[in-house]
Scaffold this motif. Structure first.
Motif, PDB file in Angstrom:
ATOM      1  N   GLY A 138      44.884  49.212  35.016  1.00 38.59           N
ATOM      2  CA  GLY A 138      44.487  50.276  34.104  1.00 38.59           C
ATOM      3  C   GLY A 138      43.011  50.494  33.917  1.00 38.59           C
ATOM      4  O   GLY A 138      42.612  51.394  33.186  1.00 38.59           O
ATOM      5  N   ARG A 139      42.156  49.687  34.576  1.00 38.45           N
ATOM      6  CA  ARG A 139      40.704  49.853  34.449  1.00 38.45           C
ATOM      7  C   ARG A 139      40.044  49.771  35.818  1.00 38.45           C
ATOM      8  O   ARG A 139      40.542  49.094  36.710  1.00 38.45           O
ATOM      9  N   GLU A 140      38.922  50.457  35.976  1.00 37.58           N
ATOM     10  CA  GLU A 140      38.169  50.383  37.226  1.00 37.58           C
ATOM     11  C   GLU A 140      37.491  49.013  37.314  1.00 37.58           C
ATOM     12  O   GLU A 140      36.663  48.670  36.461  1.00 37.58           O
ATOM     13  N   GLN A 141      37.881  48.242  38.330  1.00 38.42           N
ATOM     14  CA  GLN A 141      37.364  46.886  38.492  1.00 38.42           C
ATOM     15  C   GLN A 141      37.108  46.611  39.972  1.00 38.42           C
ATOM     16  O   GLN A 141      37.586  47.331  40.850  1.00 38.42           O
ATOM     17  N   PHE A 142      36.359  45.550  40.235  1.00 36.99           N
ATOM     18  CA  PHE A 142      36.031  45.169  41.598  1.00 36.99           C
ATOM     19  C   PHE A 142      37.215  44.389  42.177  1.00 36.99           C
ATOM     20  O   PHE A 142      37.626  43.365  41.622  1.00 36.99           O
ATOM     21  N   ASN A 143      37.756  44.867  43.308  1.00 37.79           N
ATOM     22  CA  ASN A 143      38.950  44.287  43.896  1.00 37.79           C
ATOM     23  C   ASN A 143      38.790  44.129  45.393  1.00 37.79           C
ATOM     24  O   ASN A 143      38.064  44.877  46.049  1.00 37.79           O
ATOM     25  N   HIS A 144      39.530  43.166  45.949  1.00 38.32           N
ATOM     26  CA  HIS A 144      39.681  43.139  47.393  1.00 38.32           C
ATOM     27  C   HIS A 144      40.443  44.393  47.829  1.00 38.32           C
ATOM     28  O   HIS A 144      41.360  44.847  47.138  1.00 38.32           O
ATOM     29  N   ALA A 145      40.069  44.937  48.974  1.00 34.92           N
ATOM     30  CA  ALA A 145      40.818  46.058  49.529  1.00 34.92           C
ATOM     31  C   ALA A 145      42.269  45.649  49.758  1.00 34.92           C
ATOM     32  O   ALA A 145      42.591  44.473  49.967  1.00 34.92           O
TER      33      ALA A 145
ATOM     34  N   ASN B  73      49.541  33.850  51.824  1.00 40.05           N
ATOM     35  CA  ASN B  73      48.311  33.215  52.295  1.00 40.05           C
ATOM     36  C   ASN B  73      47.064  33.790  51.629  1.00 40.05           C
ATOM     37  O   ASN B  73      46.037  33.120  51.557  1.00 40.05           O
ATOM     38  N   LEU B  74      47.144  35.020  51.147  1.00 45.21           N
ATOM     39  CA  LEU B  74      45.995  35.645  50.487  1.00 45.21           C
ATOM     40  C   LEU B  74      45.955  35.356  48.996  1.00 45.21           C
ATOM     41  O   LEU B  74      44.888  35.436  48.373  1.00 45.21           O
ATOM     42  N   PHE B  75      47.105  35.033  48.408  1.00 46.68           N
ATOM     43  CA  PHE B  75      47.194  34.967  46.948  1.00 46.68           C
ATOM     44  C   PHE B  75      46.188  33.984  46.352  1.00 46.68           C
ATOM     45  O   PHE B  75      45.388  34.353  45.484  1.00 46.68           O
ATOM     46  N   LEU B  76      46.215  32.740  46.784  1.00 45.82           N
ATOM     47  CA  LEU B  76      45.349  31.745  46.154  1.00 45.82           C
ATOM     48  C   LEU B  76      43.864  32.015  46.380  1.00 45.82           C
ATOM     49  O   LEU B  76      43.081  31.983  45.423  1.00 45.82           O
ATOM     50  N   PRO B  77      43.403  32.296  47.606  1.00 44.85           N
ATOM     51  CA  PRO B  77      41.975  32.573  47.756  1.00 44.85           C
ATOM     52  C   PRO B  77      41.526  33.815  46.996  1.00 44.85           C
ATOM     53  O   PRO B  77      40.417  33.832  46.446  1.00 44.85           O
ATOM     54  N   GLU B  78      42.368  34.841  46.912  1.00 45.69           N
ATOM     55  CA  GLU B  78      41.974  36.031  46.148  1.00 45.69           C
ATOM     56  C   GLU B  78      42.098  35.792  44.648  1.00 45.69           C
ATOM     57  O   GLU B  78      41.287  36.303  43.861  1.00 45.69           O
ATOM     58  N   GLU B  79      43.085  35.010  44.246  1.00 45.72           N
ATOM     59  CA  GLU B  79      43.245  34.685  42.823  1.00 45.72           C
ATOM     60  C   GLU B  79      42.045  33.905  42.300  1.00 45.72           C
ATOM     61  O   GLU B  79      41.609  34.107  41.156  1.00 45.72           O
ATOM     62  N   HIS B  80      41.498  33.029  43.116  1.00 49.39           N
ATOM     63  CA  HIS B  80      40.379  32.192  42.689  1.00 49.39           C
ATOM     64  C   HIS B  80      39.022  32.754  43.125  1.00 49.39           C
ATOM     65  O   HIS B  80      38.005  32.086  42.962  1.00 49.39           O
ATOM     66  N   SER B  81      39.032  33.954  43.642  1.00 46.90           N
ATOM     67  CA  SER B  81      37.774  34.565  44.093  1.00 46.90           C
ATOM     68  C   SER B  81      36.859  34.854  42.903  1.00 46.90           C
ATOM     69  O   SER B  81      37.309  35.308  41.840  1.00 46.90           O
ATOM     70  N   THR B  82      35.582  34.591  43.077  1.00 44.99           N
ATOM     71  CA  THR B  82      34.583  34.965  42.059  1.00 44.99           C
ATOM     72  C   THR B  82      33.974  36.314  42.370  1.00 44.99           C
ATOM     73  O   THR B  82      33.096  36.786  41.634  1.00 44.99           O
ATOM     74  N   VAL B  83      34.434  36.932  43.447  1.00 46.19           N
ATOM     75  CA  VAL B  83      33.863  38.211  43.910  1.00 46.19           C
ATOM     76  C   VAL B  83      34.709  39.392  43.449  1.00 46.19           C
ATOM     77  O   VAL B  83      34.175  40.402  42.971  1.00 46.19           O
ATOM     78  N   ALA B  84      36.043  39.275  43.589  1.00 48.99           N
ATOM     79  CA  ALA B  84      36.898  40.432  43.325  1.00 48.99           C
ATOM     80  C   ALA B  84      38.313  39.963  43.004  1.00 48.99           C
ATOM     81  O   ALA B  84      38.697  38.829  43.280  1.00 48.99           O
ATOM     82  N   LYS B  85      39.090  40.864  42.423  1.00 52.94           N
ATOM     83  CA  LYS B  85      40.482  40.582  42.084  1.00 52.94           C
ATOM     84  C   LYS B  85      41.373  40.812  43.309  1.00 52.94           C
ATOM     85  O   LYS B  85      40.933  41.338  44.327  1.00 52.94           O
ATOM     86  N   ARG B  86      42.645  40.444  43.163  1.00 57.02           N
ATOM     87  CA  ARG B  86      43.580  40.534  44.276  1.00 57.02           C
ATOM     88  C   ARG B  86      43.828  41.977  44.708  1.00 57.02           C
ATOM     89  O   ARG B  86      43.815  42.898  43.899  1.00 57.02           O
TER      90      ARG B  86
ATOM     91  N   TYR C  67      39.234  41.890  53.886  1.00 57.71           N
ATOM     92  CA  TYR C  67      39.572  42.860  52.845  1.00 57.71           C
ATOM     93  C   TYR C  67      38.344  43.035  51.956  1.00 57.71           C
ATOM     94  O   TYR C  67      38.243  42.426  50.889  1.00 57.71           O
ATOM     95  N   PRO C  68      37.386  43.849  52.374  1.00 53.98           N
ATOM     96  CA  PRO C  68      36.122  43.958  51.635  1.00 53.98           C
ATOM     97  C   PRO C  68      36.349  44.443  50.211  1.00 53.98           C
ATOM     98  O   PRO C  68      37.234  45.271  49.955  1.00 53.98           O
ATOM     99  N   PRO C  69      35.597  43.922  49.260  1.00 54.24           N
ATOM    100  CA  PRO C  69      35.775  44.338  47.865  1.00 54.24           C
ATOM    101  C   PRO C  69      35.183  45.722  47.598  1.00 54.24           C
ATOM    102  O   PRO C  69      34.157  46.093  48.162  1.00 54.24           O
ATOM    103  N   PHE C  70      35.871  46.472  46.744  1.00 54.23           N
ATOM    104  CA  PHE C  70      35.334  47.730  46.253  1.00 54.23           C
ATOM    105  C   PHE C  70      35.980  48.031  44.904  1.00 54.23           C
ATOM    106  O   PHE C  70      36.898  47.336  44.475  1.00 54.23           O
ATOM    107  N   THR C  71      35.533  49.055  44.236  1.00 51.60           N
ATOM    108  CA  THR C  71      36.016  49.390  42.902  1.00 51.60           C
ATOM    109  C   THR C  71      37.216  50.334  42.981  1.00 51.60           C
ATOM    110  O   THR C  71      37.151  51.370  43.639  1.00 51.60           O
ATOM    111  N   TYR C  72      38.316  49.933  42.341  1.00 56.07           N
ATOM    112  CA  TYR C  72      39.440  50.848  42.150  1.00 56.07           C
ATOM    113  C   TYR C  72      40.191  50.408  40.897  1.00 56.07           C
ATOM    114  O   TYR C  72      39.853  49.394  40.287  1.00 56.07           O
ATOM    115  N   ARG C  73      41.182  51.170  40.493  1.00 55.72           N
ATOM    116  CA  ARG C  73      41.876  50.865  39.246  1.00 55.72           C
ATOM    117  C   ARG C  73      42.771  49.640  39.420  1.00 55.72           C
ATOM    118  O   ARG C  73      43.638  49.609  40.289  1.00 55.72           O
ATOM    119  N   TYR C  74      42.549  48.665  38.554  1.00 52.10           N
ATOM    120  CA  TYR C  74      43.304  47.414  38.558  1.00 52.10           C
ATOM    121  C   TYR C  74      43.775  47.165  37.129  1.00 52.10           C
ATOM    122  O   TYR C  74      42.965  47.036  36.221  1.00 52.10           O
TER     123      TYR C  74
END
Length: 497
Positions: free
Chosen positions: A166-173, A202-215, A157-164
């Motif tokens: 209410g704000r444009e933020q870096f998120n996992h696809a 299975n994705l929640f914890l690794p994405e929650e603790h990601s330093t790259v992007a939000k869930r 799920y490559p990271p990219f910018t979309y609304r999270y």
């Protein structure tokens, strides 16, 4: 009585529609070419018995308790599309064994079918994939027993910018997306009897603790005109289940969204897992759907703080009818409303062990308007002891300008600015609720910006405590009954607010 044919819902066998309520009516006939096709006590219907490439004339007639016609709508002409060309995903080499990763294969199939305006069909099977990207004229049909199953690897799920939030933020696809960027898309359909399982536990914890992007969500589609999501079940999102952003003419019909427990009743262990988040969208219909979640069942949003005001795209003209909500916070407006939320109608919905029927929430700095909102013919029964008053929930009818603030001062005003939120013209009509462990009604405006106009009409409520109303102008109570209950549900009658 006005009927709305949802053009984006047109399929070779029928369409979805809704109509306005007729005074004195207890049920409705839907007539196709003057023959009664559906009789219902709802204000919406899905027609699925028509022939491809046919033309029909549709009207609705309202009946009273004696079966007499009290009102008829005007006639609407509907043209049913020709049979869609269908292509099976196996024709591209996809394997539905739940083990083979099909991301590249399915993406190629989506792209080629969209180019050919063909429908990509997923037959029975478990189709493992990472993030997929949908463009204009994408049509995906999930047959019964088909599971589009998300990979458990965050790298898929490559990271990219979309609304999270209410704000444009870096998120996992998300599992299903439109491509990143500001491209405009049209005519996207996801329908059938199958399941979209985002594998969120299975994705929640690794994405929650990601330093790259939000869930990421299960489905996040942006800048789409004419979007249909019908019939499918969506399960287990690491974040929100279904998130349309900057879309128009959206129909969400007869779907199930489950983000709380699996098929065996085991909790997914997720949080902040909303069902449907309508975000800066207009002309939206959500019909006859089931939502089970541990957060907002439906939330209507439009951006947060200064960024949301700069974008300035409201959510407006939204119809929600005949839905069943389990757990969660019912139908919410906010808390990100900087672009405004206008003209929302919630009708004929039932809430099962939910926190609230209505949750209209905002606070200083976030700004924006919530205006012209109606909830009608809705019922709530909550018997869950954990649903008690807290900072995120203060009543089963809940209108709060201090949302999420533990210690707030309702008496000292601050200057009114663009950051000051406004809530007004709210109607709650024909409401029945019983919440054994929470407050029945909570309405609290800002001292500098009172909530402006709340009508409670034909409302019967019972809660652990009754009603609190503060900083409200134009509060009207018409045929309202409020009772208090002892902790655990024993009735303790009261004769006043």
């Amino acid at each position: 009585m006005t009927i709305t044919i949802l053009e984006e819902s047109l399929l070779p066998n029928g369409f979805a529609m809704y109509w306005t309520k007729a005074h004195g009516a207890s049920k409705y006939n839907v007539l196709i070419d003057e023959a009664v096709t559906v009789t219902t006590n709802k204000l919406d219907a899905t027609i699925s018995t028509l022939s491809p490439a046919s033309t029909h004339h549709v009207r609705v007639e309202a009946l009273n308790d004696n079966g007499d016609v009290v009102k008829r709508s005007t006639i609407r002409r509907v043209v049913i599309p020709a049979e869609f060309k269908e292509v099976c995903v196996t024709d591209f080499g996809a394997v539905g064994d739940g083990e083979h990763l099909n991301t590249a294969t399915i993406q190629k199939a989506i792209d080629e079918c969209a180019e050919a305006k063909a429908t990509l069909v997923f037959p029975e099977g478990k189709w493992l994939t990472g993030a997929l990207f949908l463009k204009s004229n994408t049509s995906i049909k999930l047959e019964k027993g088909a599971i589009l199953f998300g990979s458990a690897n965050p790298d898929d799920y490559p990271p990219f910018t979309y609304r999270y939030e209410g704000r444009e933020q870096f998120n996992h696809a998300s599992l299903l997306n439109t491509p990143p960027g500001d491209g405009k898309y049209h005519d996207i359909r996801i329908y059938g009897d199958g399941t979209i399982d985002a594998n969120g536990k299975n994705l929640f914890l690794p994405e929650e603790h990601s330093t790259v992007a939000k869930r990421g969500s299960a489905i996040c589609l942006r800048n789409v005109s004419r979007l249909l999501i019908q019939g499918v079940t969506v399960r287990e999102a690491a974040f929100w289940c279904l998130h349309p952003v900057f879309c128009d003419h959206v129909t969400i019909n007869s779907i199930s969204l489950i983000n709380r427990v699996d098929k065996d009743g085991n909790f997914y262990g997720l949080h902040n897992g909303d069902g449907i988040d309508i975000d800066s969208c207009k002309d939206v219909a959500i019909l006859s759907s089931r939502v089970e979640t541990q957060d907002d069942c439906i939330a209507i949003k439009s951006g947060q703080n200064d960024e949301g005001r700069d974008v300035g795209i409201p959510s407006e003209r939204i119809w929600i009818s005949s839905c069943e909500f389990y757990y969660g916070f019912g139908v919410a407006m906010g808390s990100e409303t900087a672009g405004g939320v206008y003209d929302v109608y919630v009708q004929g919905c039932n809430y099962h062990n939910s926190y609230s029927i209505a949750s209209l929430k905002n606070r200083r700095v976030r700004g924006g308007h919530i205006e012209r909102i109606t909830y009608e013919d809705c019922n709530l029964l909550n018997e869950y002891p954990e649903i008690r008053e807290m900072v995120w929930f203060r009543g089963a009818i809940y209108i709060d300008q201090f949302y999420g603030i533990e210690d707030y001062d309702p008496m000292t005003p601050e200057p009114v600015t663009l950051q000051t939120p406004y809530i007004g013209k709210i109607t709650m009509r024909n409401i029945n609720l019983r919440t054994l462990y929470g407050k029945a009604i909570y309405i609290c405006g800002l001292p500098e910006q009172h909530i402006d106009g709340v009508v409670l009409e034909n409302v019967t409520v019972a809660g652990l405590t009754g009603m609190l109303a503060r900083n409200v102008d134009g509060l009207e109570l018409k045929n309202v009954s409020i009772s208090c209950l002892e902790d655990g549900g024993e009735h303790k009658p009261t004769e006043h607010l």
